[in-house]
Design a protein around this motif. Structure first.
Motif, PDB file in Angstrom:
ATOM      1  N   ARG A  49       0.825  -1.210   0.000  1.00  0.00           N
ATOM      2  CA  ARG A  49       0.000   0.000   0.000  1.00  0.00           C
ATOM      3  C   ARG A  49       0.862   1.263   0.000  1.00  0.00           C
ATOM      4  N   ARG A  50       1.894   1.282   0.821  1.00  0.00           N
ATOM      5  CA  ARG A  50       2.814   2.409   0.883  1.00  0.00           C
ATOM      6  C   ARG A  50       4.076   2.023   0.131  1.00  0.00           C
ATOM      7  N   TRP A  51       4.489   2.873  -0.828  1.00  0.00           N
ATOM      8  CA  TRP A  51       5.599   2.513  -1.701  1.00  0.00           C
ATOM      9  C   TRP A  51       6.713   3.556  -1.632  1.00  0.00           C
ATOM     10  N   PHE A  52       7.930   3.051  -1.765  1.00  0.00           N
ATOM     11  CA  PHE A  52       9.134   3.884  -1.798  1.00  0.00           C
ATOM     12  C   PHE A  52       9.853   3.620  -3.117  1.00  0.00           C
ATOM     13  N   LEU A  53      10.218   4.694  -3.770  1.00  0.00           N
ATOM     14  CA  LEU A  53      10.854   4.604  -5.084  1.00  0.00           C
ATOM     15  C   LEU A  53      12.362   4.722  -4.918  1.00  0.00           C
ATOM     16  N   LEU A  54      13.105   3.825  -5.528  1.00  0.00           N
ATOM     17  CA  LEU A  54      14.564   3.941  -5.549  1.00  0.00           C
ATOM     18  C   LEU A  54      14.972   4.391  -6.937  1.00  0.00           C
ATOM     19  N   ASN A  55      15.353   5.648  -7.007  1.00  0.00           N
ATOM     20  CA  ASN A  55      15.682   6.396  -8.210  1.00  0.00           C
ATOM     21  C   ASN A  55      14.408   6.768  -8.973  1.00  0.00           C
ATOM     22  N   ALA A  56      14.490   7.881  -9.677  1.00  0.00           N
ATOM     23  CA  ALA A  56      13.355   8.425 -10.410  1.00  0.00           C
ATOM     24  C   ALA A  56      13.789   8.645 -11.853  1.00  0.00           C
ATOM     25  N   GLY A  75      -8.783  10.908  -1.814  1.00  0.00           N
ATOM     26  CA  GLY A  75      -8.429  11.228  -0.437  1.00  0.00           C
ATOM     27  C   GLY A  75      -8.373  12.721  -0.245  1.00  0.00           C
ATOM     28  N   PRO A  76      -8.540  13.194   0.976  1.00  0.00           N
ATOM     29  CA  PRO A  76      -8.532  14.641   1.233  1.00  0.00           C
ATOM     30  C   PRO A  76      -7.141  15.215   0.990  1.00  0.00           C
ATOM     31  N   PRO A  77      -7.052  16.483   0.531  1.00  0.00           N
ATOM     32  CA  PRO A  77      -8.190  17.362   0.240  1.00  0.00           C
ATOM     33  C   PRO A  77      -8.702  17.228  -1.187  1.00  0.00           C
ATOM     34  N   SER A  78      -8.170  16.298  -1.958  1.00  0.00           N
ATOM     35  CA  SER A  78      -8.620  16.106  -3.336  1.00  0.00           C
ATOM     36  C   SER A  78      -8.437  14.644  -3.686  1.00  0.00           C
ATOM     37  N   GLY A  79      -8.737  14.301  -4.922  1.00  0.00           N
ATOM     38  CA  GLY A  79      -8.585  12.925  -5.381  1.00  0.00           C
ATOM     39  C   GLY A  79      -7.217  12.671  -5.971  1.00  0.00           C
ATOM     40  N   ARG A  80      -6.192  13.332  -5.438  1.00  0.00           N
ATOM     41  CA  ARG A  80      -4.841  13.182  -5.979  1.00  0.00           C
ATOM     42  C   ARG A  80      -3.877  12.601  -4.961  1.00  0.00           C
ATOM     43  N   ALA A  81      -4.384  11.860  -3.991  1.00  0.00           N
ATOM     44  CA  ALA A  81      -3.502  11.226  -3.007  1.00  0.00           C
ATOM     45  C   ALA A  81      -2.732  10.093  -3.672  1.00  0.00           C
ATOM     46  N   SER A  82      -1.463   9.972  -3.316  1.00  0.00           N
ATOM     47  CA  SER A  82      -0.600   8.969  -3.938  1.00  0.00           C
ATOM     48  C   SER A  82      -0.030   8.021  -2.893  1.00  0.00           C
ATOM     49  N   PRO A  83       0.109   6.738  -3.237  1.00  0.00           N
ATOM     50  CA  PRO A  83       0.763   5.801  -2.317  1.00  0.00           C
ATOM     51  C   PRO A  83       2.274   5.950  -2.276  1.00  0.00           C
ATOM     52  N   LEU A  84       2.823   6.822  -3.127  1.00  0.00           N
ATOM     53  CA  LEU A  84       4.265   7.044  -3.146  1.00  0.00           C
ATOM     54  C   LEU A  84       4.674   7.893  -1.947  1.00  0.00           C
TER      55      LEU A  84
END
Length: 301
Positions: A49-56, A75-84
């Protein structure tokens, strides 16, 4: 922990846009079995559910879309919540950092990087100053050999990877310019080592591989003089900061005997014949108990 290989190619991807080497031609025309690849990055999660990115990488948009678990949710305050949750950098190379600019629409970004990498991105390429104009960046200094909790039983330890490669940007400091990450699931004690760039497997670097369950390691070039032989560069793989796979003291000779469950080459240059699934070099890799990463490979460790 869950690990997803988002991209498995070196800078430029596979095929590279301006390259007509034998491997790039083969993947374009389908004459030999091979699969396209984007530029190297992985995503790691303790709970899916919660993700961590190694390098972008510059391919980050397509890479995020390729993994539904990374898609935004309402998710609040908008529909732009990210699991990143955060991005961890191994170095300041463009193929590992340009994707940061594509994350500018977020409400903020947590960035784990060494002082040397942060200095390069702030004062060398000015990339972080550009990004900060769009969204706040919270820098978490990466201190090699320190164990850092990420949450839900996932932690990392960064370790210095010595390099003599000339720095194009920044102060030119050698210490902390390149690091690897040892990520540990504290619940099981099992660990993944992510090492997409390594010039030499020093004793200190090899010590970080002890008892790890999986190793994702630099597979940039098959031969040290690969690019020279193809007429594409005047430098060896080692001079560009990458230990070749084959040859005396190559990574295959050093790593294949190690008792690691899965040893997987990633960050593979478009010229490397192991990208061709029917290549003799690919068979040699497999006969030595090692694997070749492909985009979308998923591991549970």
């Amino acid at each position: 922990m869950w690990v997803r290989v988002l991209g498995s190619a070196a800078g430029g991807g596979f095929p590279q846009w301006n390259c007509a080497c034998p491997t790039c031609r083969a993947v374009r025309d389908g004459s030999r079995p091979s699969r396209p690849r984007t530029q190297s990055s992985i995503a790691v999660s303790p709970d899916y559910r919660r993700w961590f990115l190694l390098n972008a990488s510059p391919d980050i948009h397509a890479q995020i879309e390729s993994l539904p678990a990374l898609h935004p949710f309402s998710g609040p305050p908008s529909g732009r919540a990210s699991p990143l949750q955060a991005v961890l950098l191994t170095d300041a190379e463009l193929d590992h950092t340009l994707g940061l600019l594509l994350l500018r629409e977020g409400r903020g970004l947590e960035l784990h990087a060494t002082e040397a990498v942060h200095d390069t991105l702030s004062n060398g390429t000015s990339l972080l100053r550009m990004l900060d104009a769009y969204c706040p960046v919270k820098w978490q200094p990466v201190v090699p050999e320190a164990d850092i909790p990420l949450g839900d039983g996932l932690s990392y330890r960064a370790f210095d990877v010595p390099t003599t490669k000339r720095a194009r940007f920044g102060s030119g400091k050698r210490s902390g310019r390149v690091v690897g990450y040892r990520l540990t699931d504290e619940r099981s004690g099992r660990a993944l080592v992510y090492l997409p760039g390594v010039q030499e497997l020093t004793a200190a670097v090899r010590a970080q591989l002890d008892d790890c369950a999986c190793l994702l390691v630099d597979g940039t070039c098959w031969r040290d003089d690969e690019l020279i032989q193809l007429g594409m560069a005047g430098k060896t793989a080692r001079e560009m900061g990458h230990l070749p796979i084959n040859g005396p003291d190559g990574s295959l000779e050093q790593l294949s005997p190690l008792p690691i469950e899965r040893k997987i080459y990633t960050h593979i240059n478009n010229t490397n014949p192991i990208l061709l699934e029917d290549a003799p070099e690919r068979r040699i890799i497999e006969q030595h108990g090692m694997e070749v990463a492909v985009d979308g490979l998923e591991l549970r460790i």
